[in-house]
Design an enzyme around this catalytic site. Structure first.
Site, PDB file in Angstrom:
ATOM      1  N   PHE A 158      80.338  45.530   0.702  1.00 15.53           N
ATOM      2  CA  PHE A 158      79.777  46.561   0.253  1.00 15.53           C
ATOM      3  C   PHE A 158      78.337  46.936   0.956  1.00 15.53           C
ATOM      4  O   PHE A 158      77.626  45.720   1.284  1.00 15.53           O
ATOM      5  CB  PHE A 158      79.349  46.388  -1.318  1.00 15.53           C
ATOM      6  CG  PHE A 158      78.635  47.339  -2.022  1.00 15.53           C
ATOM      7  CD1 PHE A 158      79.406  48.335  -2.514  1.00 15.53           C
ATOM      8  CD2 PHE A 158      77.157  47.452  -2.119  1.00 15.53           C
ATOM      9  CE1 PHE A 158      78.588  49.588  -3.190  1.00 15.53           C
ATOM     10  CE2 PHE A 158      76.652  48.545  -2.611  1.00 15.53           C
ATOM     11  CZ  PHE A 158      77.076  49.541  -3.516  1.00 15.53           C
ATOM     12  N   ASP A 265      74.395  42.108   7.401  1.00 18.69           N
ATOM     13  CA  ASP A 265      73.839  42.592   6.180  1.00 18.69           C
ATOM     14  C   ASP A 265      73.373  41.687   5.230  1.00 18.69           C
ATOM     15  O   ASP A 265      74.487  41.243   4.365  1.00 18.69           O
ATOM     16  CB  ASP A 265      74.896  43.747   5.562  1.00 18.69           C
ATOM     17  CG  ASP A 265      74.348  44.300   4.326  1.00 18.69           C
ATOM     18  OD1 ASP A 265      73.242  43.771   3.778  1.00 18.69           O
ATOM     19  OD2 ASP A 265      74.846  45.287   3.953  1.00 18.69           O
ATOM     20  N   LYS A 294      67.024  44.283  -1.873  1.00 20.57           N
ATOM     21  CA  LYS A 294      66.994  43.473  -3.030  1.00 20.57           C
ATOM     22  C   LYS A 294      65.777  42.245  -3.204  1.00 20.57           C
ATOM     23  O   LYS A 294      64.913  42.885  -3.833  1.00 20.57           O
ATOM     24  CB  LYS A 294      68.535  42.902  -3.129  1.00 20.57           C
ATOM     25  CG  LYS A 294      69.628  43.655  -3.187  1.00 20.57           C
ATOM     26  CD  LYS A 294      70.667  42.890  -3.550  1.00 20.57           C
ATOM     27  CE  LYS A 294      71.809  43.974  -4.157  1.00 20.57           C
ATOM     28  NZ  LYS A 294      71.884  44.568  -5.236  1.00 20.57           N
TER      29      LYS A 294
HETATM   30  N1  PLP Z   1      74.020  45.813   1.487  1.00 25.75           N
HETATM   31  C1  PLP Z   1      74.424  44.750   0.516  1.00 25.75           C
HETATM   32  C2  PLP Z   1      75.077  43.755   1.021  1.00 25.75           C
HETATM   33  C3  PLP Z   1      74.486  45.040  -1.031  1.00 25.75           C
HETATM   34  O1  PLP Z   1      74.957  44.124  -1.738  1.00 25.75           O
HETATM   35  C4  PLP Z   1      73.739  46.328  -1.323  1.00 25.75           C
HETATM   36  C5  PLP Z   1      73.744  46.363  -2.628  1.00 25.75           C
HETATM   37  O2  PLP Z   1      74.326  45.958  -3.614  1.00 25.75           O
HETATM   38  C6  PLP Z   1      73.334  47.245  -0.245  1.00 25.75           C
HETATM   39  C7  PLP Z   1      73.690  47.026   0.957  1.00 25.75           C
HETATM   40  C8  PLP Z   1      72.871  48.453  -0.845  1.00 25.75           C
HETATM   41  O3  PLP Z   1      71.461  48.338  -1.288  1.00 25.75           O
HETATM   42  P1  PLP Z   1      70.759  49.419  -2.246  1.00 25.75           P
HETATM   43  O4  PLP Z   1      71.363  49.406  -3.393  1.00 25.75           O
HETATM   44  O5  PLP Z   1      69.346  48.858  -2.425  1.00 25.75           O
HETATM   45  O6  PLP Z   1      70.817  50.763  -1.350  1.00 25.75           O
END
Ligand code: PLP
Length: 439
Positions: A158, A265, A294
């Protein structure tokens, strides 16, 4: 009514109504009339105040927060030092765009983050408002710098919901359904998930690197056309899946061989959650680009893309943002990083061990739990199926413990890093009772 500071001291839920209470139900009804029906609501939690690891809802119920607002409130809700930094900054400068001008607190934070880049090499930083924007920045930079078009991500991953990151995301088809065409040039490979092998009998029989070399690079794309491999060092929304030791190093080696950028990520796994600042540091692997979000600012909207200095070759005007790196969010991030570096990452490692050991004991007591895994305070519980995970999530909520299901059949446990041993023990008791109630 207790003060906000007193709230944080509660070791256990205190329920004065059934959940959801009357005020919560009324709010949910109003919400249902005006908000977008796309929002993936989990359960009717309506927080009014929160401190540390404790949320007070609109009916005056106290709940133990083992979600941290989906892995965001790293320093706990309303940490006094973070709140003070926000107040101070808000009183001095609320906004000026760092894209076109220069902000002291923006530079302070970029210096701080650059200094935290894994491996200690020189790095540059681009600040955003969210995780997904930081992922977008990483993909744009990777294509720009390499002049290559293809990007590889993993099943179960994700990365966000804007078009680029939704194209990388492959945890649930519903995140992509009817939104196509998505970003061209995105391919997927199996993640090392021992619970849910994507190919072969198990992932260990068919390692990802062989799939990339033997299938993708043979049949779909020459490696010289691949700009980046984007990977979560521990999968988040996909179910808190921890790859085996050496898996990330094998990806690093493959990237080096083909001039591909490795993008980590760390939006969910970073900022001390696994007991280290970044989860990838557990494996001693240095990425080319790292994406954070986050927990980075304890709840203020902020994301960051950090990259090795040599790859940040794009030129003025190629990328920017009106709000990205807002001064108030930057001030909250500086205080958050100080707290995480000084004490909270180490604390997450210790309390995480207690949590994992307790869950291990719980798993041995019955058949409902198929396994537990994790690092620090990023812990997943694998259940028999999706229905069991969803039922356990609801059962915990009714008892005042906030946890979320993730992946196909997992429950994710990601409390604020300030969670106390007593709160962990209480959460374990509630989980045990909730599992018992499912039988
Ligand atoms: N990358 C990862 C690993 C995530 O868990 C998330 C959100 O859950 C995102 C990117 C996207 O972040 P945002 O919701 O702040 O756009």
């Amino acid at each position: 009514m207790s003060t906000i500071a007193e709230l944080a001291l509660a070791d256990a839920p205190r329920l004065v109504t059934e959940l959801p209470g009357p005020q919560a139900r009324a709010l949910v009804e109003r919400d249902a009339r005006v908000t977008s029906p796309s929002l993936p609501r989990a359960y009717p939690l309506v927080p009014a105040r929160a401190a540390g690891c404790v949320v007070e809802d609109v009916d005056g119920n106290l709940l133990l927060d083992f979600n941290a607002g989906i892995a965001v409130t790293s320093t706990g809700h309303a940490h006094p030092d973070v709140v003070e930094a926000i107040r101070r900054q808000a009183g001095e400068l609320l906004h000026y765009s760092a894209s076109d001008f220069y902000l002291p607190v923006y530079v302070d934070l970029c210096e701080r983050l650059a200094g935290l880049f894994p491996g200690g090499g020189r790095a540059r930083v681009f600040l955003t408002n969210s995780g997904t924007e930081a992922v977008e920045a990483a993909v744009k930079l990777a294509r720009w710098h390499t002049g290559r078009q293809y990007v590889i991500a993993f099943f179960g991953s994700f990365h966000g919901r804007t078009y680029g990151s939704a194209s990388l995301t492959a945890s649930k088809a519903r995140y992509r359904a009817r939104f196509g065409p998505l970003l061209p040039g995105v391919l997927h490979a199996p993640y090392a998930d021992s619970f849910r092998p994507n190919l072969g009998r198990s992932e260990w029989d068919f390692p990802t690197a062989s799939y990339l070399e033997g299938v993708l690079f043979e049949r779909l794309v020459e490696p010289e056309e691949v700009a980046a491999i984007v990977v979560e060092p521990i999968q988040g929304e996909g179910g808190y899946v921890v790859p085996p030791p050496g898996w990330l190093a094998a990806l690093r080696e493959l990237c080096d061989r083909h001039g591909i950028l490795l993008v980590a990520d760390e939006v969910q796994s970073g900022i001390g959650r696994t007991g280290r600042m970044w989860a990838i540091e557990r494996e001693g692997v240095v990425p080319d680009v790292l994406v954070a979000g986050k927990g980075i600012a304890s709840g203020m909207p902020l994301g960051a893309m950090l990259a090795r200095e040599e790859v940040v070759t794009w030129t003025p005007g190629t990328h920017g943002s009106t709000y990205g790196g807002n001064p108030v969010a930057c001030a909250a991030a500086l205080e958050t990083l100080r707290l995480v570096e000084d004490e909270l990452a180490a604390r997450a490692a210790e309390t995480g061990d207690r949590l994992l050991a307790g869950l291990g004991g719980l798993a041995r007591r019955g058949d409902a739990i198929r396994g537990v895994r994790g690092a620090g305070l990023m812990v997943g519980i694998e259940l028999a199926d999706h229905e069991t995970a969803a039922a356990l999530e609801q059962e915990c909520f009714r008892r005042g413990l906030l946890v979320l299901s993730a992946g196909d059949a997992a429950l994710r446990i990601s409390p604020p890093l300030v969670v106390t041993p007593a709160q962990i023990d209480r959460a374990l008791e509630i989980l045990a009772a909730a599992v018992g109630a499912l039988d």
